[in-house]
Structures are given as C-alpha cells and as structure tokens.
Scaffold this motif. Structure first.
Motif, PDB file in Angstrom:
ATOM      1  N   ASN A  91      29.406  17.533   9.823  1.00 29.76           N
ATOM      2  CA  ASN A  91      27.941  17.503   9.846  1.00 29.76           C
ATOM      3  C   ASN A  91      27.420  17.445   8.405  1.00 29.76           C
ATOM      4  O   ASN A  91      27.498  18.412   7.671  1.00 29.76           O
ATOM      5  CB  ASN A  91      27.405  18.747  10.561  1.00 29.76           C
ATOM      6  CG  ASN A  91      25.891  18.708  10.693  1.00 29.76           C
ATOM      7  OD1 ASN A  91      25.215  17.912  10.029  1.00 29.76           O
ATOM      8  ND2 ASN A  91      25.357  19.561  11.548  1.00 29.76           N
ATOM      9  N   ASN A  92      26.912  16.284   8.042  1.00 36.28           N
ATOM     10  CA  ASN A  92      26.410  16.116   6.676  1.00 36.28           C
ATOM     11  C   ASN A  92      24.904  15.825   6.675  1.00 36.28           C
ATOM     12  O   ASN A  92      24.386  15.173   5.777  1.00 36.28           O
ATOM     13  CB  ASN A  92      27.189  15.012   5.951  1.00 36.28           C
ATOM     14  CG  ASN A  92      27.099  13.685   6.691  1.00 36.28           C
ATOM     15  OD1 ASN A  92      26.485  13.601   7.750  1.00 36.28           O
ATOM     16  ND2 ASN A  92      27.692  12.662   6.138  1.00 36.28           N
ATOM     17  N   ASP A  94      20.927  16.855   6.311  1.00 32.65           N
ATOM     18  CA  ASP A  94      20.232  17.753   5.383  1.00 32.65           C
ATOM     19  C   ASP A  94      19.591  18.875   6.196  1.00 32.65           C
ATOM     20  O   ASP A  94      18.591  18.669   6.882  1.00 32.65           O
ATOM     21  CB  ASP A  94      19.186  16.960   4.592  1.00 32.65           C
ATOM     22  CG  ASP A  94      18.714  17.747   3.371  1.00 32.65           C
ATOM     23  OD1 ASP A  94      18.659  19.002   3.469  1.00 32.65           O
ATOM     24  OD2 ASP A  94      18.428  17.117   2.349  1.00 32.65           O
ATOM     25  N   ARG A  95      20.184  20.054   6.130  1.00 32.99           N
ATOM     26  CA  ARG A  95      19.761  21.169   6.983  1.00 32.99           C
ATOM     27  C   ARG A  95      18.373  21.692   6.630  1.00 32.99           C
ATOM     28  O   ARG A  95      17.722  22.346   7.437  1.00 32.99           O
ATOM     29  CB  ARG A  95      20.778  22.315   6.882  1.00 32.99           C
ATOM     30  CG  ARG A  95      22.115  21.968   7.510  1.00 32.99           C
ATOM     31  CD  ARG A  95      23.213  22.937   7.075  1.00 32.99           C
ATOM     32  NE  ARG A  95      22.889  24.329   7.398  1.00 32.99           N
ATOM     33  CZ  ARG A  95      23.069  24.887   8.574  1.00 32.99           C
ATOM     34  NH1 ARG A  95      23.594  24.169   9.555  1.00 32.99           N
ATOM     35  NH2 ARG A  95      22.752  26.146   8.793  1.00 32.99           N
ATOM     36  N   ASN A 102      14.811  13.755   8.025  1.00 33.07           N
ATOM     37  CA  ASN A 102      16.165  13.257   7.765  1.00 33.07           C
ATOM     38  C   ASN A 102      16.212  11.742   7.893  1.00 33.07           C
ATOM     39  O   ASN A 102      16.801  11.058   7.062  1.00 33.07           O
ATOM     40  CB  ASN A 102      17.178  13.892   8.742  1.00 33.07           C
ATOM     41  CG  ASN A 102      17.950  15.042   8.117  1.00 33.07           C
ATOM     42  OD1 ASN A 102      18.876  14.824   7.325  1.00 33.07           O
ATOM     43  ND2 ASN A 102      17.566  16.262   8.446  1.00 33.07           N
ATOM     44  N   TYR A 137      13.738  21.992  12.170  1.00 33.59           N
ATOM     45  CA  TYR A 137      14.760  21.897  11.129  1.00 33.59           C
ATOM     46  C   TYR A 137      16.128  21.722  11.750  1.00 33.59           C
ATOM     47  O   TYR A 137      16.446  22.328  12.785  1.00 33.59           O
ATOM     48  CB  TYR A 137      14.706  23.127  10.206  1.00 33.59           C
ATOM     49  CG  TYR A 137      13.500  23.061   9.305  1.00 33.59           C
ATOM     50  CD1 TYR A 137      13.548  22.299   8.138  1.00 33.59           C
ATOM     51  CD2 TYR A 137      12.303  23.690   9.652  1.00 33.59           C
ATOM     52  CE1 TYR A 137      12.434  22.179   7.326  1.00 33.59           C
ATOM     53  CE2 TYR A 137      11.183  23.582   8.840  1.00 33.59           C
ATOM     54  CZ  TYR A 137      11.248  22.818   7.687  1.00 33.59           C
ATOM     55  OH  TYR A 137      10.156  22.685   6.892  1.00 33.59           O
ATOM     56  N   VAL A 138      16.907  20.901  11.108  1.00 35.56           N
ATOM     57  CA  VAL A 138      18.221  20.541  11.625  1.00 35.56           C
ATOM     58  C   VAL A 138      19.144  21.762  11.732  1.00 35.56           C
ATOM     59  O   VAL A 138      20.043  21.795  12.574  1.00 35.56           O
ATOM     60  CB  VAL A 138      18.813  19.440  10.708  1.00 35.56           C
ATOM     61  CG1 VAL A 138      20.292  19.308  10.873  1.00 35.56           C
ATOM     62  CG2 VAL A 138      18.106  18.121  10.979  1.00 35.56           C
ATOM     63  N   LYS A 139      18.877  22.780  10.922  1.00 36.48           N
ATOM     64  CA  LYS A 139      19.767  23.958  10.962  1.00 36.48           C
ATOM     65  C   LYS A 139      19.690  24.669  12.312  1.00 36.48           C
ATOM     66  O   LYS A 139      20.616  25.381  12.675  1.00 36.48           O
ATOM     67  CB  LYS A 139      19.511  24.923   9.812  1.00 36.48           C
ATOM     68  CG  LYS A 139      18.095  25.420   9.672  1.00 36.48           C
ATOM     69  CD  LYS A 139      18.039  26.421   8.495  1.00 36.48           C
ATOM     70  CE  LYS A 139      16.599  26.758   8.165  1.00 36.48           C
ATOM     71  NZ  LYS A 139      16.169  26.236   6.880  1.00 36.48           N
ATOM     72  N   SER A 140      18.631  24.426  13.096  1.00 39.04           N
ATOM     73  CA  SER A 140      18.519  25.053  14.422  1.00 39.04           C
ATOM     74  C   SER A 140      19.159  24.192  15.519  1.00 39.04           C
ATOM     75  O   SER A 140      19.161  24.574  16.678  1.00 39.04           O
ATOM     76  CB  SER A 140      17.041  25.297  14.757  1.00 39.04           C
ATOM     77  OG  SER A 140      16.391  24.046  14.953  1.00 39.04           O
ATOM     78  N   ALA A 146      22.842  17.524  16.717  1.00 35.47           N
ATOM     79  CA  ALA A 146      23.142  17.100  15.338  1.00 35.47           C
ATOM     80  C   ALA A 146      23.921  15.782  15.353  1.00 35.47           C
ATOM     81  O   ALA A 146      23.652  14.884  14.552  1.00 35.47           O
ATOM     82  CB  ALA A 146      23.936  18.192  14.618  1.00 35.47           C
ATOM     83  N   LYS A 150      22.872  12.359  13.576  1.00 32.06           N
ATOM     84  CA  LYS A 150      23.762  11.690  12.607  1.00 32.06           C
ATOM     85  C   LYS A 150      23.900  10.206  12.951  1.00 32.06           C
ATOM     86  O   LYS A 150      23.931   9.349  12.065  1.00 32.06           O
ATOM     87  CB  LYS A 150      25.165  12.327  12.650  1.00 32.06           C
ATOM     88  CG  LYS A 150      25.303  13.561  11.774  1.00 32.06           C
ATOM     89  CD  LYS A 150      26.550  14.352  12.153  1.00 32.06           C
ATOM     90  CE  LYS A 150      27.832  13.567  11.980  1.00 32.06           C
ATOM     91  NZ  LYS A 150      28.989  14.283  12.577  1.00 32.06           N
TER      92      LYS A 150
END
Ligand code: ADP
Ligand code: MG
Length: 329
Positions: A91-92, A94-95, A102, A137-140, A146, A150
């Motif tokens: 997973n690259n 941007d969190r 993104n 946000y991608v972190k969630s 994800a 991507k």
C-alpha cells in the motif's frame, strides 16, 4: 519498431541480515511490444515484484539494463516515470490525503489539468465504489478499499505502460471485472501496454497476448499460451465416459501409439493423455464400437494455462519432457 520496454540481463542480489547474498532476479531478458498485455507468472518469492520495482525505478538493479521506448531509464528516471502507472503490491497511497486528493494530485502531477483530473477522479471513484468515501482519509480505509483506490490511481493518467502487481488479490469478483473493463479500454483506446502478475490463471488465460513463466529468478518460458502448450508433454486431454468400462479396454488404449497415458477415474470414466489427439479420438471411438458399450460422453480439452504453469514451475530440472505425465495426475 522500438519495443516499449527492453529488459536485458536484469539482476538483483539482496544482502540478507546474516550478510549472505540472495539472488532474487538472475539475469533476465525480455522485450514488450507496444500495446500488448503480458503476464509474468511465478510462485511467491520468485522475484516478480523485485523485477517490477526495478523497471519502475523504485529499486536499483545489481546489473543489466532497462529501456523504455528505447531510452535507458537511468538517463532520465523522471521521464520514465511519466510513462508508467503502477499498482504496487504494497500500500503506497498517501495516507495523509483523502481518496479524491490522492487521485487528483496524482493526475495533476502527471500533467492533467485540474478540471480534467477532477472529472476523471470522480468517475473512477464512482466505478470503484468509493464515491461515498471520497473525502475520507485513506488511513481509515479497509484493505479492499485501499486496493481499489490504488487501481484507480494507477490508471488515472492513462499511462503508456501499466504495471499490475497482483492487482486482484483480495478484490471482490465484481471489482475484478471493473478493473479489467478499464484496463482493456486503456489497452484498446490508448494502446497502453500491460505488465501483469497474478495468481488467478483465468486472467492471463482470458486477456494476455503473451505469458512468461518465471521461477527462482529465471524466465523458464515465454510466448503465447499456444506456444507454451508445445512445451508440456500433452497439449490436449480427452475425457471419456462409457456406461461401463469393459475388461482390457484400458490396456488396449494404453498400447496404442497415439495415446501416451490412460487414467481410470471410476467404473465409467477415463482420462486419456493423447500423443496425437485426432488419431486418439478415432481409435477410441472404434474401440468403443468394437466392445459394444454405450458412449455416454467424450470431451477433448486443451491443456489449461494452470497445467502448463504447474508443469513448468514444479518439474524438477531433468524431469521435464521425460515422457511421463506424473506431474499432471
Ligand atoms: N528489500 C529486500 N531485501 C531483501 N530481500 C528481499 C527484498 N525484497 C524482496 N526480497 C526477497 O527477494 C525474493 C523475491 O521477492 P519478491 O520479488 O517480492 O517475489 P514475488 O513478488 O515473486 O513474490 C524473496 O526471497 C524476498 O524475500
Ligand atoms: Mg510480489
């Protein structure tokens, strides 16, 4: 015509924690033609991601050369990166950015105007079922969300050369179809060249122009599926079902020069590996006639890509093409 990608004697040696060397990619060479869909198949740990990481300038090779559209990627790595899209295995994303950001930032970085980037981003978020989370946000995000983002990001700027490193692992079947719909559209409309690694054999079987079977750092075989079929002991398999198998029937078949091997599945059915499938079919039908039994079913199937893959990756050196079908049974 200059190939879109040329890989020559590419090598990667990693140094392990104990100081010993591990050769992950052992001097491989191949070319990709513009507009083809190419599958790079091999077991876990064979060095597929390492190969992709080197071609996409994320990892420096220990040796060899990579050219994109005729230019060595070391001469201008930034230009090489402009031509490629990557769905990496890790997973690259941007969190610290939202899903929409993104995509839009990525599109603009690759030269899209704001309006065009926003329009395409919204449309891709819709297709990949992420519209309701576009400002999150991608972190969630869950792993599956994800992965979908991507994929959307990799195809956002319609790259010339698209790398898909196990893109469908953990993806629902419906999203696999959406991924392939987008990839095939890019391939047809933009002449995008695709480099795929996957564990799902039906994907290369359905979509690839050419396949490479890769194992332990080396390319074992490369070509169309038809060409690869020539490398395995039998290109076809015959499935035969009778109302009953008369005594001696298998032995008759086994002794025929058109037949390589016969396997009895149960009281009624046989799997037959032919030497020559047309001759074998005729002889089987004649034999069925002679024995006065009822033919319930006879089916000729091509060896699947899975059979070819297993034959070329599992066979120990020296056991290849030795006239037995041991690895197929
Ligand atoms: N950064 C690294 N450092 C050391 N070894 C690595 C590194 N990346 C990959 N490897 C090793 O290289 C081999 C190939 O890995 P990889 O390219 O990820 O294989 P694949 O994608 O085919 O599953 C594996 O043995 C892996 O452990
Ligand atoms: Mg990998």
């Amino acid at each position: 015509m200059v190939p879109i990608l040329e890989v020559q004697s590419l090598k990667k040696i990693f140094t392990k924690a104990d100081g010993s060397a591990h050769t992950a990619v052992d001097g491989i060479s191949f070319d990709l033609r513009a507009g083809e869909i190419f599958s790079f198949l091999g077991p876990n740990g064979a060095g597929k991601s390492t190969t992709i990481n080197m071609i996409t300038t994320q990892l420096s090779p220990s040796g060899g050369m990579i050219k994109i559209e005729g230019q060595d990627i070391r001469e201008n790595p930034a230009l090489a990166r402009q031509k490629i899209g990557i769905v990496a295995q890790h997973n690259n994303l941007d969190r610290g950015l939202t899903a929409l950001e993104n995509l839009v930032f990525h599109g603009k970085y690759f030269g899209m105007g704001t309006a065009e980037a926003e329009e395409r981003a919204h449309s891709l978020l819709e297709d990949f079922g992420l519209s309701d989370w576009k400002d999150d946000y991608v972190k969630s995000f869950s792993g599956g969300m994800a992965q979908r983002l991507k994929i959307a990001r990799a195809i956002m700027h319609r790259p010339k050369l698209l790398f898909l490193d196990e893109p469908t692992t953990g993806l629902d079947p419906a999203y696999r179809e959406i991924l392939w719909k987008h990839v095939l559209t890019l391939n047809k409309k933009n002449h995008t060249t695709v480099f795929l690694t996957t564990h799902y054999m039906e994907e290369p079987q359905r979509f690839s122009d050419r396949v490479a079977i890769y194992n332990a750092g080396k390319i074992k075989a490369i070509g169309t599926i038809e060409e690869l079929r020539e490398l395995v002991p039998t290109a076809n398999i015959i499935y035969l079902t009778l109302d009953q198998i008369p005594s001696g029937f298998e032995q008759f078949l086994q002794n025929d020069s058109a037949i390589r091997q016969v396997v009895k599945n149960d009281q009624k059915s046989l799997t037959i590996y032919p030497e020559d499938h047309k001759q074998a079919l005729n002889k089987i039908i004649n034999l069925v006639d002679k024995h006065n039994v009822t033919l319930e079913n006879i089916q000729l199937s091509s060896t699947s890509l899975e059979d070819i893959y297993i034959s070329l990756t599992d066979n120990k050196e020296g056991e290849k093409n030795n006239g037995t079908n041991a690895n197929i049974n």
